[in-house]
Design a protein around this motif. Structure first.
Motif, PDB file in Angstrom:
ATOM      1  N   LEU A  90      -5.122   0.959  -2.685  1.00 22.61           N
ATOM      2  CA  LEU A  90      -4.692   2.295  -1.937  1.00 22.61           C
ATOM      3  C   LEU A  90      -3.211   2.945  -1.301  1.00 22.61           C
ATOM      4  N   LEU A  92       0.286   3.103  -0.336  1.00 15.47           N
ATOM      5  CA  LEU A  92       0.793   4.013   0.903  1.00 15.47           C
ATOM      6  C   LEU A  92       0.723   5.908   0.270  1.00 15.47           C
ATOM      7  N   ILE A  95      -2.345   7.553   1.616  1.00 19.28           N
ATOM      8  CA  ILE A  95      -3.297   6.890   2.568  1.00 19.28           C
ATOM      9  C   ILE A  95      -2.696   8.106   3.544  1.00 19.28           C
ATOM     10  N   GLN A 108     -10.775   3.768   8.792  1.00 18.42           N
ATOM     11  CA  GLN A 108      -8.754   4.011   7.437  1.00 18.42           C
ATOM     12  C   GLN A 108      -8.245   3.040   7.949  1.00 18.42           C
ATOM     13  N   ARG A 111     -11.241   0.587   5.707  1.00 18.96           N
ATOM     14  CA  ARG A 111     -11.019   1.020   4.140  1.00 18.96           C
ATOM     15  C   ARG A 111      -9.916   0.492   3.028  1.00 18.96           C
ATOM     16  N   THR A 112      -8.489   0.739   3.782  1.00 20.82           N
ATOM     17  CA  THR A 112      -7.632   0.302   3.113  1.00 20.82           C
ATOM     18  C   THR A 112      -8.209  -1.299   3.019  1.00 20.82           C
ATOM     19  N   ASN A 116      -7.443  -2.961  -0.316  1.00 21.77           N
ATOM     20  CA  ASN A 116      -5.885  -3.908  -0.530  1.00 21.77           C
ATOM     21  C   ASN A 116      -5.856  -5.120  -1.111  1.00 21.77           C
ATOM     22  N   ASN A 204       1.280   3.301   9.531  1.00 23.21           N
ATOM     23  CA  ASN A 204       0.041   2.881   9.255  1.00 23.21           C
ATOM     24  C   ASN A 204       0.399   1.577   9.040  1.00 23.21           C
ATOM     25  N   ASP A 206      -2.283  -0.110   8.774  1.00 21.04           N
ATOM     26  CA  ASP A 206      -3.795  -0.569   7.860  1.00 21.04           C
ATOM     27  C   ASP A 206      -3.016  -1.039   6.653  1.00 21.04           C
ATOM     28  N   TYR A 207      -1.791  -0.226   6.038  1.00 25.90           N
ATOM     29  CA  TYR A 207      -1.094  -0.667   4.701  1.00 25.90           C
ATOM     30  C   TYR A 207      -0.581  -2.095   4.836  1.00 25.90           C
ATOM     31  N   SER A 210      -2.685  -5.145   5.200  1.00 20.91           N
ATOM     32  CA  SER A 210      -3.615  -5.782   3.904  1.00 20.91           C
ATOM     33  C   SER A 210      -2.087  -5.742   3.165  1.00 20.91           C
TER      34      SER A 210
END
Length: 321
Positions: A90, A92, A95, A108, A111-112, A116, A204, A206-207, A210
């Protein structure tokens, strides 16, 4: 000194092959003479056609579907993909961004990481499983050939050559098996990480989390595991800074204050520019090549123009995210 890449007729799987970076990586391997299994979840991106290119629509987080996709590539090219580039993620840019973790739904974050991190793990696992099968098959072939050599030698199949009789008689045997295994030396897994895995992304996590997971924990764990399976197997990560994709240029054009490009690709970047997409693809070729990178494994290759950090605040104390 051999300066060729030595990738001709190798089989490679590229996940996220329809993405803005993935499609350039696919082109690079095709130019190097490889057979490419191109995986992407979005069939609308399957526009490029080439006799050595095989598109497969698959979700990298679906382990069963990924197994079938991998086998379809083996069947199509009658060869085990010993090279793999994990570019599926995913991005950035696509997202949803938040000014704080407070505003991010847990869904979220899950999911990330699912796409990833778990998707990359599944891909890496499949790559190593098939390298293991190939390695055992090659070893079995060599043992059978050695046995044939001895038997033929004992029977005097080639007279004075004795134990080497099988080689002279039919052009097979241990030498043939060794020649077969020699062709298997380009065994490489390349995971696309990100500067976010080093520097984080305010708003972020999440990113950033990951990418940290795959470029550190996964790569450093897989490198010795892969070498135990096959001594030539190598695992590395490429971690770009802001990349000069069409999407990045659009974001910069849409940025009303005009600071995005300066913040992401200039202010803390020695070269004062975004990363060239083809440069990422070329680094994939170098890491895939046993000739060029025989001892490179467990490494994080940072392609970021000399970026040394992030900007969080402007001169009057306003947040820059």
């Amino acid at each position: 000194m051999d300066l060729e890449l030595g990738l001709q007729n190798e089989t490679v799987v590229v996940t996220g092959a329809g993405g803005q970076i993935g499609k350039v990586i696919v082109d690079a391997f095709l130019s190097a003479g490889c057979f490419v299994g191109a995986f992407d979840i979005d069939e609308s991106k399957f526009s490029k056609q080439h006799p050595n290119l095989f598109w497969v629509a698959v979700d990298t987080t679906d382990e069963k579907a990924m197994g079938l996709a991998w086998e379809s590539v083996e069947e199509r090219f009658n060869s085990t993909p010993t090279l793999c580039v994990c570019a599926a993620a995913l991005d950035l840019s696509f997202i949803h961004h938040h000014s704080s973790i407070i505003g991010m739904p847990t869904s979220q974050f899950r999911r990330t990481l699912e796409v990833n991190t778990v998707g990359t793990f599944i891909t890496a696992k499949l790559w190593l499983e098939h390298v293991d099968r190939m390695s055992k098959a090659d070893e079995k072939m060599a043992n059978v050939a050695n046995g044939s050599n001895g038997a033929n030698g004992a029977n005097g199949a080639n007279g004075a050559n004795g134990a080497n009789g099988a080689n002279g008689a039919n052009g097979t045997g241990a030498a043939g098996a060794q020649s077969h295994t020699e062709k298997r030396k380009n065994i490489s897994l390349i995971i696309l990480g990100s500067e976010a895995g080093d520097l984080g992304v305010a708003g972020n996590p999440d990113y950033a989390a990951s990418k940290s997971a795959v470029q550190y924990g996964l790569v450093l764990s897989l490198a010795p595991d892969a070498a135990r399976i096959h001594p030539s197997a190598r695992v590395n990560s490429i971690c770009p800074g802001a990349v000069d994709t069409r999407r990045f240029r659009e974001e910069c054009a849409e940025d009303a204050p005009g600071k995005l490009k300066w913040i992401e690709a200039e202010s803390t970047v020695a070269q004062k520019k975004a990363v060239d997409v083809e440069g990422i693809a070329k680094m994939c070729l170098i890491l895939a090549s046993e000739i060029w990178s025989p001892s490179t494994t467990g490494q994080i290759i940072r392609l970021n123009g000399g970026k040394s950090g992030r900007l969080f605040w402007d001169e009057v104390g306003n947040a820059l995210w």
